[in-house]
Design a protein around this motif. Structure first.
Motif, short mmCIF file in Angstrom:
data_model
loop_
_atom_site.label_atom_id
_atom_site.label_comp_id
_atom_site.label_asym_id
_atom_site.label_seq_id
_atom_site.Cartn_x
_atom_site.Cartn_y
_atom_site.Cartn_z
N TYR A 35 0.80 -1.23 0.00
CA TYR A 35 0.00 0.00 0.00
C TYR A 35 0.84 1.28 0.00
O TYR A 35 0.27 2.37 0.07
CB TYR A 35 -0.98 -0.01 1.19
CG TYR A 35 -2.19 -0.85 0.91
CD1 TYR A 35 -3.31 -0.30 0.30
CD2 TYR A 35 -2.20 -2.21 1.20
CE1 TYR A 35 -4.43 -1.07 0.02
CE2 TYR A 35 -3.31 -3.00 0.91
CZ TYR A 35 -4.42 -2.42 0.31
OH TYR A 35 -5.52 -3.19 0.02
N PRO A 145 -6.01 -7.73 -3.96
CA PRO A 145 -6.25 -6.44 -4.63
C PRO A 145 -7.70 -5.99 -4.60
O PRO A 145 -7.99 -4.80 -4.77
CB PRO A 145 -5.77 -6.69 -6.07
CG PRO A 145 -5.80 -8.18 -6.23
CD PRO A 145 -5.47 -8.74 -4.89
N THR A 148 -8.51 -3.05 -2.26
CA THR A 148 -7.92 -1.72 -2.43
C THR A 148 -8.96 -0.60 -2.44
O THR A 148 -8.68 0.49 -1.95
CB THR A 148 -7.10 -1.65 -3.74
OG1 THR A 148 -7.90 -2.13 -4.84
CG2 THR A 148 -5.84 -2.50 -3.62
N THR A 397 -1.84 -5.98 -5.93
CA THR A 397 -2.29 -4.88 -5.08
C THR A 397 -1.39 -3.66 -5.24
O THR A 397 -1.88 -2.52 -5.33
CB THR A 397 -2.32 -5.32 -3.61
OG1 THR A 397 -3.29 -6.35 -3.45
CG2 THR A 397 -2.67 -4.17 -2.68
N ARG A 400 -2.23 -2.10 -8.55
CA ARG A 400 -3.54 -1.43 -8.49
C ARG A 400 -3.43 -0.09 -7.78
O ARG A 400 -4.02 0.90 -8.20
CB ARG A 400 -4.54 -2.34 -7.77
CG ARG A 400 -5.97 -1.81 -7.72
CD ARG A 400 -6.61 -1.76 -9.07
NE ARG A 400 -8.00 -1.32 -9.02
CZ ARG A 400 -8.72 -1.02 -10.09
NH1 ARG A 400 -8.19 -1.08 -11.30
NH2 ARG A 400 -9.98 -0.63 -9.96
N ASN A 401 -2.65 -0.06 -6.71
CA ASN A 401 -2.45 1.21 -5.99
C ASN A 401 -1.66 2.21 -6.82
O ASN A 401 -1.92 3.42 -6.75
CB ASN A 401 -1.74 0.94 -4.66
CG ASN A 401 -2.68 0.43 -3.59
OD1 ASN A 401 -3.83 0.86 -3.50
ND2 ASN A 401 -2.23 -0.52 -2.79
#
Length: 416
Positions: A35, A145, A148, A397, A400-401
């Motif tokens: 993250y 993910p 998120t 993840t 995606r962030n």
């Protein structure tokens, strides 16, 4: 029959299963790594209306204004007001607290799973690989993910914070039952109340507490069941009263343009969409193009509903032999009960709605992974299999962030 583990058995894990401290460190490290890009993600869409342009959340000392903004979401709103009081509209602080709440939700799931493995209903002597369940289950929950949107999209903190209180309530109850601690049982009720006043969908925490008792301790007397029923009814009545008791029908629907039957028929398919996204999280979107099911008795709806009934029947059949499987399945459906049943919401599907239900799917995924890799109880094989799965989820993840960092690229990808 093999002797089940005794309640409160504190024997440490064997083999190469890390100690609790190292498991905490590992979980914290993977959340920070996955993250880290989210800390610079700007405000999106509803963030402006609910936070940036909402003066009622700009004064942490004015609790009345915060309460009037959304009584049923007071706790979540209070945390947003805290952020604004400390650093104004600087997004970094909002994301830091969102990531912390996400991590704490994962810790709560870990604690719940540890208590379940030690409960009298689970025979971990015959399945020593269950010692891995808390770490792997919590890690899948934290790294998936699909989580998120509830963490990176700032205003969806309501979903992740409610889930944190919800899972912490179940964990406190389970540990309270293991050690006969009334303090922990009281804490479970307090945490459940905080969950309900963070987001309305958390009201299912009360039947989830009952489910925890029935599956893992199986000794709830009639008096305790009646008390839990009264507490549940009281919490629901209080929530309805605070949101205008005279407008119950309006409170139990966001829109009057969708009938309850059409919404339910649509959600029968949407739930399978969520499951598919959990298994193959390669086509995530901010908004999903879901067609409203106008015919509740269409073949597609009937087949999808039949598959759900088969899942529920399987859960009930396994409740003695594999209570963890039963719990994972029933938690998924319980946590979706408010937003994906007969209470019409304008937007038919959103990823943040499955944040809490994903705890149930994470338990099932961890059990499946352990079953596949635990032949012969070889801890190295279990660790290697978990590392591969978690590595893929962590990378997805992280990417995606990174996409969330650029609103133009994010919306272009969504449009494609």
């Amino acid at each position: 029959m093999t002797k089940a583990a005794k309640p409160g058995d504190e024997r440490p894990p064997t083999g190469i299963v890390p100690s609790a401290v190292w498991q905490f460190v590992a979980l914290a490290a993977i959340v920070v790594a996955a993250y880290w890009p989210s800390f610079s993600v700007p405000f999106y869409l509803d963030d402006y209306h609910n936070i940036v342009e909402n003066p009622r959340l700009h004064d942490i000392t004015n609790w009345q204004a915060i309460w009037e903004f959304a009584p049923q979401r007071f706790i979540g709103s209070l945390t947003l007001a805290f952020n604004y009081a400390v650093h104004g509209p600087d997004v970094w602080g909002f994301h830091l607290l969102n990531a912390l709440f996400h991590l704490m939700a994962g810790f709560a799931l870990w604690a719940l799973l540890v208590a379940m493995v030690r409960s009298p209903a689970v025979d971990r002597g015959a399945r020593p690989w269950l010692l891995w369940l808390p770490l792997i289950g919590a890690a899948i929950f934290l790294l998936h993910p699909l989580q998120t949107q509830a963490v990176t999209y700032i205003v969806q903190r309501y979903a992740s914070l409610a889930a944190m209180f919800y899972l912490a309530s179940l964990a406190a109850y389970a540990w309270g039952r293991l050690h006969g601690s009334r303090t922990l049982l009281l804490a479970a009720l307090v945490l459940a109340t905080l969950a309900v006043f963070t987001k309305q969908n958390a009201v299912t925490v009360f039947p989830a507490l009952l489910l925890t008792e029935l599956l893992f301790f199986r000794s709830l007397d009639r008096r305790s069941v009646a008390l839990l029923a009264v507490v549940t009814a009281g919490a629901c009545a209080l929530l309805l009263w605070l949101t205008n008791f005279e407008a119950i029908d309006g409170m139990l629907r966001e829109t009057s343009d969708i009938s309850r039957s059409s919404y339910f028929a649509t959600q029968v398919g949407v739930l399978w969409r969520y499951v598919l996204l959990f298994v193959l999280p390669t086509d995530q979107r901010l908004e999903y193009d879901i067609a409203l099911a106008t015919d509740p008795f269409s073949p597609v709806v009937i087949i999808a509903a039949g598959a759900h009934l088969a899942m529920l029947a399987g859960a009930l059949l396994l409740w003695r032999r594999a209570p963890q499987v039963t719990f994972g399945i029933l938690l998924f459906y319980l946590a979706h009960l408010v937003e994906s049943s007969v209470f019409p919401i304008t937007d038919l599907a959103f990823e943040h709605r499955t944040y809490l239900p994903n705890a149930g799917l994470a338990i099932l995924a961890a059990l499946g992974l352990l079953w596949l890799t635990a032949r012969g109880n070889r801890n190295l094989v279990i660790a290697a299999g978990a590392a591969v799965v978690l590595g893929v989820l962590g990378w997805l993840t992280f990417e995606r962030n990174r996409l969330w960092q650029d609103p133009i690229a994010f919306l272009q990808a969504d449009a494609r």
